[in-house]
Each structure stands twice: as structure tokens, then as C-alpha cells.
Design an enzyme around this catalytic site. Structure first.
Site, PDB file in Angstrom:
ATOM      1  CE1 TYR A  92      -4.047  -2.245   4.974  1.00  0.00           C
ATOM      2  CE2 TYR A  92      -3.018  -0.120   4.504  1.00  0.00           C
ATOM      3  CZ  TYR A  92      -3.602  -1.294   4.063  1.00  0.00           C
ATOM      4  OH  TYR A  92      -3.739  -1.525   2.715  1.00  0.00           O
ATOM      5  CB  SER A 142      -0.893   0.013   1.250  1.00  0.00           C
ATOM      6  OG  SER A 142      -1.545   1.263   1.400  1.00  0.00           O
TER       7      SER A 142
END
Length: 265
Positions: free
Chosen positions: A155, A142
């Protein structure tokens, strides 16, 4: 066109980005193996592809559970012998501040976003070694691995670790002809087949993207098929941002939104 013996495993291939990746590989003639925890989604994805005369197979697998991962890759080995590509697509984004999160929630994020990559890569490697042609692991990272999002520390930390794991594996297995790449998407929205209007979040946050839009799952899928192809045979150990330019000006959305609300932009 890929040859029919070109075997692809996509974790979380029953929906979202994973479903688009499965469809793109299938359209190129690959045998696609959908490793998905959600049996309903996985079976539906495989059935839809089979109806189009594509080669698709579904295996129910929890990518965070070693027993499940080991068993499924053993079944894949028995049936197919080898694989050419593993796409570690499983992941889950949670917005939760550090002090709001307990240890179980923290560990769950690391399991879903990092341990899944470790486990599936470990048990896929013996199937990649004997393959002919391209041998590639693609890890879905990401852009939040490099842009700090204060609302999602677990995350961000997990995806940053995925990037470093990618580099370590690329160096370790280069001599065996196995390439390892991380793809770091930015915001991914609706499918190109979805003609509905964008939701409020997509409209709001598209303003902060240099290209003023979200990516589609199909754009991510097309890039995955490219980096696993012979055209990208010199590419390994790379972290590729597919984010519309967001990492060129790395400020998290929550900070941008706060600045906007304060009337400073």
C-alpha cells in the site's frame, strides 16, 4: 454554486470518502457521475442524491480493468461530452508483511491503488480537454506514501507511486490547462452524520494524532471541492497532506503502538 454543466466523475463514489465527495459536489450544483464497481452501493448513492433533486448518474466500472474503464468513459463521453473533474478515489488498504504476501496479493494492491489511477486518468483526459472552466484530476493518495508503515509495504509503495504520477501528469498537461493534485489524507473515520461512539481502533490511534482525532469523510470532500475550484486555480503538481499533522512527526502507528506497549511513552 457550481453551474449545472460542471461535470464530475468520482471513482468508488458509492461509499466512504467517495460518497462524501459525490454529495459535496452535488450540493454545489455539479452533475456527479458515480463510477463504482459495487452496483448496489452505486445505485443507492445515485438514487439518494436524485431524491434530493441533485443531478447524479451511476455507471458500474472496475477501475482496475482497462476494458471496463474504457467502455465507461466512452459512455460518459457520449452522454456528457466533457468532464471538468476526475477524482481517482478507488483504493484499498491491506496490512500484510512482505514475506506473508504472495505476488498475486502484491499485484492486487498495485492494481487497486496505482493502476486504477493510471487507467482512469488515461481515459478521462480526452474528456477533460474540451471542458470549459476548471479541468482537474484529484488523486486520493495517503499520508502512508511518506510515512513508512511496516505492516503495509504494498500500500505504501503504491501510494508513493501515485504521488510521483501526480507530479508527472501535472507537468505533462499544464500547458493544456489541466491541473493534477494528490490529496494525502491521514486516518479517516466516521461520517459527521454518524452519532455512534468511535470504535476501539479510532480511540486508540487518535492518541497518536496531533489533533487527537480522525478526519471525517466530509472534511476530505470539502477539501476536494476546494482544490478543484477557481479559488485554487494556481495549484497543480502538489501533494497535500490532510492528516491532522501526522506527517509533521512521521512515525507509523504500528511503531508508536509498539513503543507504547514497551512503556517508553
Amino acid at each position: 454554486m457550481q453551474t449545472p454543466s460542471y461535470n464530475i466523475v468520482v471513482t468508488g463514489g458509492g461509499s466512504g470518502i467517495g460518497r462524501a465527495i459525490v454529495g459535496e459536489f452535488a450540493a454545489q450544483g455539479a452533475i456527479v457521475i458515480i463510477a463504482e464497481q459495487d452496483a448496489t452501493a452505486g445505485e443507492a448513492a445515485a438514487a439518494e442524491l436524485q431524491q434530493s433533486n441533485y443531478s447524479a448518474f451511476f455507471y458500474q466500472m472496475d477501475a482496475t480493468d482497462e476494458i471496463s474503464v474504457k467502455a465507461v468513459f466512452a459512455q460518459i463521453a457520449a452522454r456528457f461530452g466533457s468532464i471538468n473533474v476526475l477524482v481517482n478515489n478507488v483504493g484499498h488498504y491491506v496490512e500484510r508483511g512482505l514475506e506473508e504476501m504472495d505476488l498475486a496479493e502484491w499485484n492486487a494492491q498495485l492494481q487497486q491503488n496505482l493502476a486504477s489511477v493510471f487507467l482512469c486518468s488515461k481515459y478521462a483526459l480526452p474528456l477533460l480537454r474540451p471542458a470549459s472552466g476548471q479541468k482537474v484530476i484529484v488523486n486520493l493518495s495517503s499520508n502512508l506514501a511518506s510515512i513508512a508503515e511496516p505492516r503495509a509495504p504494498a500500500y505504501c509503495a503504491a501510494k508513493a507511486a501515485v504521488n510521483m504520477l501526480t507530479k508527472c501528469l501535472a507537468l505533462q498537461y499544464a500547458a493544456e490547462g489541466i491541473r493534477v493534485i494528490a490529496l494525502a489524507p491521514g486516518p479517516v473515520g466516521r461520517s459527521e452524520l454518524d452519532q455512534s461512539e468511535p470504535d476501539a481502533d479510532e480511540i486508540e490511534f487518535s492518541r497518536f494524532n496531533p489533533l487527537h482525532r480522525f478526519a471525517t469523510p466530509e472534511e476530505v470532500a470539502r477539501f476536494v471541492t476546494f482544490v478543484t475550484s477557481p479559488a485554487a486555480s494556481y495549484l497543480t503538481g502538489a501533494i497535500i497532506a490532510l492528516d491532522g499533522g501526522e506527517t509533521a512527526n512521521p512515525v507509523s502507528w504500528s511503531i508508536l503502538k509498539k513503543v507504547k506497549e514497551l512503556g517508553q511513552v
